[in-house]
Design a protein around this motif. Structure first.
Motif, PDB file in Angstrom:
ATOM      1  N   ALA A 121       0.837  -1.207   0.000  1.00  6.73           N
ATOM      2  CA  ALA A 121       0.000   0.000   0.000  1.00  6.73           C
ATOM      3  C   ALA A 121       0.865   1.247   0.000  1.00  6.73           C
ATOM      4  O   ALA A 121       1.998   1.241   0.492  1.00  6.73           O
ATOM      5  N   ASP A 122       0.306   2.335  -0.553  1.00  4.12           N
ATOM      6  CA  ASP A 122       1.115   3.547  -0.701  1.00  4.12           C
ATOM      7  C   ASP A 122       1.399   4.246   0.621  1.00  4.12           C
ATOM      8  O   ASP A 122       2.161   5.212   0.648  1.00  4.12           O
ATOM      9  N   ASP A 123       0.816   3.767   1.736  1.00  2.00           N
ATOM     10  CA  ASP A 123       1.149   4.329   3.044  1.00  2.00           C
ATOM     11  C   ASP A 123       1.928   3.331   3.897  1.00  2.00           C
ATOM     12  O   ASP A 123       2.084   3.513   5.101  1.00  2.00           O
ATOM     13  N   ASN A 124       2.430   2.249   3.255  1.00  2.00           N
ATOM     14  CA  ASN A 124       3.083   1.183   4.006  1.00  2.00           C
ATOM     15  C   ASN A 124       4.563   1.098   3.650  1.00  2.00           C
ATOM     16  O   ASN A 124       4.936   1.094   2.473  1.00  2.00           O
ATOM     17  N   GLN A 125       5.400   1.046   4.668  1.00  2.00           N
ATOM     18  CA  GLN A 125       6.837   0.903   4.489  1.00  2.00           C
ATOM     19  C   GLN A 125       7.278  -0.340   5.238  1.00  2.00           C
ATOM     20  O   GLN A 125       7.057  -0.468   6.440  1.00  2.00           O
ATOM     21  N   LEU A 126       7.920  -1.255   4.527  1.00  4.49           N
ATOM     22  CA  LEU A 126       8.168  -2.589   5.079  1.00  4.49           C
ATOM     23  C   LEU A 126       9.563  -3.080   4.709  1.00  4.49           C
ATOM     24  O   LEU A 126      10.019  -2.913   3.579  1.00  4.49           O
ATOM     25  N   LEU A 127      10.221  -3.696   5.690  1.00  2.00           N
ATOM     26  CA  LEU A 127      11.442  -4.459   5.454  1.00  2.00           C
ATOM     27  C   LEU A 127      11.154  -5.909   5.818  1.00  2.00           C
ATOM     28  O   LEU A 127      10.686  -6.201   6.923  1.00  2.00           O
TER      29      LEU A 127
ATOM     30  N   ASP B 234       5.026 -11.264  -9.169  1.00  2.00           N
ATOM     31  CA  ASP B 234       5.184  -9.804  -9.144  1.00  2.00           C
ATOM     32  C   ASP B 234       4.954  -9.281  -7.731  1.00  2.00           C
ATOM     33  O   ASP B 234       4.120  -9.797  -6.978  1.00  2.00           O
ATOM     34  N   LEU B 235       5.671  -8.234  -7.388  1.00  2.05           N
ATOM     35  CA  LEU B 235       5.461  -7.576  -6.105  1.00  2.05           C
ATOM     36  C   LEU B 235       5.768  -6.089  -6.297  1.00  2.05           C
ATOM     37  O   LEU B 235       6.929  -5.688  -6.393  1.00  2.05           O
ATOM     38  N   THR B 236       4.694  -5.285  -6.392  1.00  3.81           N
ATOM     39  CA  THR B 236       4.855  -3.870  -6.715  1.00  3.81           C
ATOM     40  C   THR B 236       4.258  -2.985  -5.630  1.00  3.81           C
ATOM     41  O   THR B 236       3.490  -3.433  -4.789  1.00  3.81           O
ATOM     42  N   VAL B 237       4.629  -1.701  -5.678  1.00  2.00           N
ATOM     43  CA  VAL B 237       4.187  -0.710  -4.701  1.00  2.00           C
ATOM     44  C   VAL B 237       3.068   0.131  -5.300  1.00  2.00           C
ATOM     45  O   VAL B 237       3.178   0.605  -6.445  1.00  2.00           O
ATOM     46  N   GLU B 238       2.006   0.325  -4.541  1.00  2.00           N
ATOM     47  CA  GLU B 238       0.873   1.135  -4.993  1.00  2.00           C
ATOM     48  C   GLU B 238       1.304   2.588  -5.187  1.00  2.00           C
ATOM     49  O   GLU B 238       2.036   3.150  -4.380  1.00  2.00           O
ATOM     50  N   ASN B 239       0.838   3.175  -6.277  1.00  2.00           N
ATOM     51  CA  ASN B 239       1.115   4.588  -6.574  1.00  2.00           C
ATOM     52  C   ASN B 239       2.607   4.898  -6.558  1.00  2.00           C
ATOM     53  O   ASN B 239       3.044   5.960  -6.113  1.00  2.00           O
ATOM     54  N   TYR B 240       3.401   3.943  -7.051  1.00  2.00           N
ATOM     55  CA  TYR B 240       4.856   4.120  -7.054  1.00  2.00           C
ATOM     56  C   TYR B 240       5.258   5.403  -7.775  1.00  2.00           C
ATOM     57  O   TYR B 240       6.159   6.114  -7.331  1.00  2.00           O
ATOM     58  N   SER B 241       4.594   5.706  -8.881  1.00  2.00           N
ATOM     59  CA  SER B 241       4.970   6.868  -9.682  1.00  2.00           C
ATOM     60  C   SER B 241       4.300   8.155  -9.239  1.00  2.00           C
ATOM     61  O   SER B 241       4.558   9.221  -9.817  1.00  2.00           O
ATOM     62  N   SER B 242       3.439   8.078  -8.230  1.00  2.00           N
ATOM     63  CA  SER B 242       2.734   9.272  -7.762  1.00  2.00           C
ATOM     64  C   SER B 242       3.620  10.099  -6.849  1.00  2.00           C
ATOM     65  O   SER B 242       4.410   9.566  -6.055  1.00  2.00           O
ATOM     66  N   ILE B 243       3.488  11.431  -6.941  1.00  2.00           N
ATOM     67  CA  ILE B 243       4.267  12.318  -6.092  1.00  2.00           C
ATOM     68  C   ILE B 243       3.890  12.152  -4.626  1.00  2.00           C
ATOM     69  O   ILE B 243       4.674  12.444  -3.720  1.00  2.00           O
ATOM     70  N   ASN B 244       2.675  11.661  -4.364  1.00  2.00           N
ATOM     71  CA  ASN B 244       2.203  11.480  -2.991  1.00  2.00           C
ATOM     72  C   ASN B 244       2.416  10.069  -2.463  1.00  2.00           C
ATOM     73  O   ASN B 244       2.170   9.808  -1.289  1.00  2.00           O
ATOM     74  N   GLY B 245       2.860   9.142  -3.318  1.00  2.00           N
ATOM     75  CA  GLY B 245       3.066   7.770  -2.880  1.00  2.00           C
ATOM     76  C   GLY B 245       4.245   7.661  -1.931  1.00  2.00           C
ATOM     77  O   GLY B 245       5.312   8.241  -2.181  1.00  2.00           O
ATOM     78  N   ALA B 246       4.066   6.927  -0.830  1.00  2.00           N
ATOM     79  CA  ALA B 246       5.133   6.813   0.169  1.00  2.00           C
ATOM     80  C   ALA B 246       5.466   5.367   0.505  1.00  2.00           C
ATOM     81  O   ALA B 246       6.242   5.107   1.416  1.00  2.00           O
ATOM     82  N   GLY B 247       4.871   4.416  -0.223  1.00  2.00           N
ATOM     83  CA  GLY B 247       5.134   3.013   0.060  1.00  2.00           C
ATOM     84  C   GLY B 247       6.515   2.602  -0.415  1.00  2.00           C
ATOM     85  O   GLY B 247       7.012   3.083  -1.432  1.00  2.00           O
ATOM     86  N   VAL B 248       7.140   1.679   0.320  1.00  2.00           N
ATOM     87  CA  VAL B 248       8.462   1.185  -0.067  1.00  2.00           C
ATOM     88  C   VAL B 248       8.663  -0.193   0.547  1.00  2.00           C
ATOM     89  O   VAL B 248       8.096  -0.513   1.600  1.00  2.00           O
ATOM     90  N   LEU B 249       9.472  -1.014  -0.124  1.00  2.00           N
ATOM     91  CA  LEU B 249       9.736  -2.383   0.325  1.00  2.00           C
ATOM     92  C   LEU B 249      11.233  -2.642   0.297  1.00  2.00           C
ATOM     93  O   LEU B 249      11.926  -2.265  -0.654  1.00  2.00           O
ATOM     94  N   GLY B 250      11.726  -3.300   1.343  1.00  2.00           N
ATOM     95  CA  GLY B 250      13.101  -3.770   1.375  1.00  2.00           C
ATOM     96  C   GLY B 250      13.138  -5.261   1.652  1.00  2.00           C
ATOM     97  O   GLY B 250      12.326  -5.780   2.431  1.00  2.00           O
TER      98      GLY B 250
END
Length: 547
Positions: free
Chosen positions: A401-407, A419-435
């Motif tokens: 999710a674009d509000d979720n940050q996970l390692l 596949d494993l992708t981040v929601e709204n990856y290309s959006s200026i407001n997207g803040a989701g990230v995966l490590g």
């Protein structure tokens, strides 16, 4: 009775008209003179104001230019000192000698100013994660405008010079040794497009025309070139017209070495709800106490645990033993969902950040905890299958999710099976990230992963001989292109496919399309480097006055 002659009346009228005309003329003349005097005065005042403002603006430009001169000087010196740092003690060993003693001057003719600056070391704050050096400066500037205008101003402030621990998320590709885990040669080929920093503590190998959009750097002063199957080692960035990599950001040979972290204890402590800055391993007593197993000093029992105190989340997600499946998804309400399976046990974790609750479902039972887990899942074992949702009409729905940050950290292999992708990856407001981090295995793209697989993550394999690699990379038909948006950090450079030595065309496996995540979002608890990187010096004015 007296009779008045008509000619006398007309003469009197003409006299009155003459006097009136003279009075009007005098009034008009007075107004004209007054207007002219006022206009001249206003033009003079306006000109003086214009000159005064121009002089003041020129002087202020001198203040700003001199301040920037100091910052630029600090940046250049700090960059060189970070590169030369031994790894122990302060980066700036002699802070009093960073700037020349006395006044430093700068001049300009457009705008016209002369400025002088003095600067002196004030204090420092040296910590494990950052080193800060403060300098007090005084800048005096004289600005001129035209022949007469001149203003003189002075500014006093603090120049902050700092260096911070680098993050491994600074790299699109990092290898400790640029060989396969078995010690074989591996090549950057024409099918590779790399949009981000690329570094190795070893030596690179290039075939035909791979493309690097950012800086490529290696500790070795030389590089290998395929030379159509007859490799040659050169202290150069190309091999004539045969192997000509596109280095749009340059190729730096002889770069400083950047060692990998030795373990993942920081991430384990974070998941257990302990101090994430601690790099000491927790013992079984501590682990069992945090998980509430009651097992004392024995090995914790296998299981999927959400670390909590009472009904409140106090840690992350901790898994003891092999995790058979880890599927991430985003539900219809935009909430992050993790579905984890270990043997016959499946737990579904739903994170509702709006309500600030975490719901854990096992079978027909759902338990709700206050708060949300720390952004780390630690698996004391391997992950046999990691993936996001299945594709819909050929496109993968987001798994983060674009509000979720996970390692996701594991001590064994992590196998990507979809596949494993981040929601709204290309959006200026997207803040989701995966490590993804493994301290004792490989990160592998499994045989069930689809053609043209997509992964939005920073992946890191730190163990000796570990890599990010593709299973059965050298068999079957080409599987298209593997699209990574993030970065790859590993001890070795794992194989993704094979190519023709005569044409450079893919024969098996995936071509690589690796693109750096430039959003500047770092996964929680992602390892930092042992080196310091120079931050941008900043000058902050405390006082400004006209002299």
């Amino acid at each position: 009775m007296q009779r008045i002659h008509p000619w006398s009346v007309r003469s009197a009228e003409r006299g009155i008209a003459l006097v009136t005309s003279l009075l009007v003329l005098m009034l008009v003349s007075t107004l004209a003179v007054t207007y002219m005097v006022t206009t001249v005065t206003e033009r003079s005042v306006s000109s003086n104001v214009h000159v005064a403002k121009g002089s003041l603006y020129a002087a202020d430009a001198g203040i700003r230019t001199a301040s920037q001169m100091l910052a630029n000087m600090a940046q250049a010196k700090l960059d060189s000192m970070c590169n030369a740092w031994s790894g122990v003690g302060p980066v700036i060993s002699q802070p009093n000698n960073v700037f020349p003693a006395g006044l430093m001057s700068v001049t300009s003719s457009s705008p016209n100013f002369t400025a002088s600056a003095s600067i002196a070391f004030a204090d420092s704050d040296l910590a494990d994660t950052a080193q800060v050096y403060n300098y007090n400066y005084t800048v005096t500037a004289t600005g001129t405008f035209g022949l007469q205008g001149q203003r003189r101003v002075q500014s006093q402030g603090v120049l902050r010079v700092s260096a911070s621990r680098g993050s491994f998320t600074d790299y699109l590709i990092y290898t400790n040794t640029h060989l396969t885990p078995s010690g074989g040669a591996i090549w950057f080929t024409s099918s590779g497009h790399f949009d981000g920093r690329v570094h190795t503590n070893g030596e690179f190998r290039f075939a035909f025309q791979p493309t690097f959009e950012d800086l490529a750097s290696s500790v070795n002063n030389k590089a290998w070139f395929n030379n159509k199957g007859s490799p040659v080692e050169l202290a150069a960035s190309n091999n004539g017209s045969i192997d000509v990599p596109n280095f749009f950001g340059g190729f730096q040979r002889g770069a400083p070495s950047i060692p990998l972290p030795a373990n993942s204890y920081n991430q384990q402590n974070a998941a257990l709800g302990l101090d994430p800055s601690s790099s000491s391993p927790p013992n079984n007593n501590t682990i069992n106490a945090q998980l509430g197993t009651g097992a004392g000093s024995s090995t914790p029992p296998d299981g999927i645990y959400l670390v909590h105190t009472g009904v409140t989340m106090s840690g992350g997600i901790y898994v003891q033993g092999i995790l058979d499946s880890y599927r991430t998804s985003v539900d219809g309400l935009g909430r992050q969902v993790y579905t984890m399976t270990q043997g016959a046990t499946t737990k579904t974790v739903t994170i509702d950040r709006t309500a600030n609750v975490t719901m854990v479902t096992q079978g027909a039972t759902t338990t709700t905890y206050l708060g949300v887990p720390r952004g780390v899942t630690y698996v004391n074992g391997a992950i046999s299958s990691l993936r996001g949702p299945d594709r819909v009409s050929g496109a993968p729905p987001p798994g983060i999710a674009d509000d979720n940050q996970l390692l996701i950290a594991a001590t064994g292999n992590i196998v990507i099976q979809g596949d494993l992708t981040v929601e709204n990856y290309s959006s200026i407001n997207g803040a989701g990230v995966l490590g993804l981090l493994t301290s004792g295995g490989n990160i592998r793209v499994g045989s069930s992963a689809p053609n043209d697989c997509n992964l939005d993550a920073f992946v890191m394999a730190t163990a000796s001989l570990s890599s990010f690699m593709v299973d059965s990379y050298n068999s079957g038909s080409p599987r298209g292109t593997f699209h990574l948006r993030g970065g790859m950090i590993a001890d070795r450079y794992g194989a993704f496919g094979t190519f023709s030595s005569s044409t450079g065309n893919m024969l098996t496996g995936y071509a690589r399309d690796f693109r750096y995540d430039r959003r500047g979002i770092v996964p929680p608890y992602f390892p930092t480097t042992s080196r310091f990187d120079a931050d941008l010096p900043t000058a902050r004015a405390i006082a400004w006055r006209e002299l």
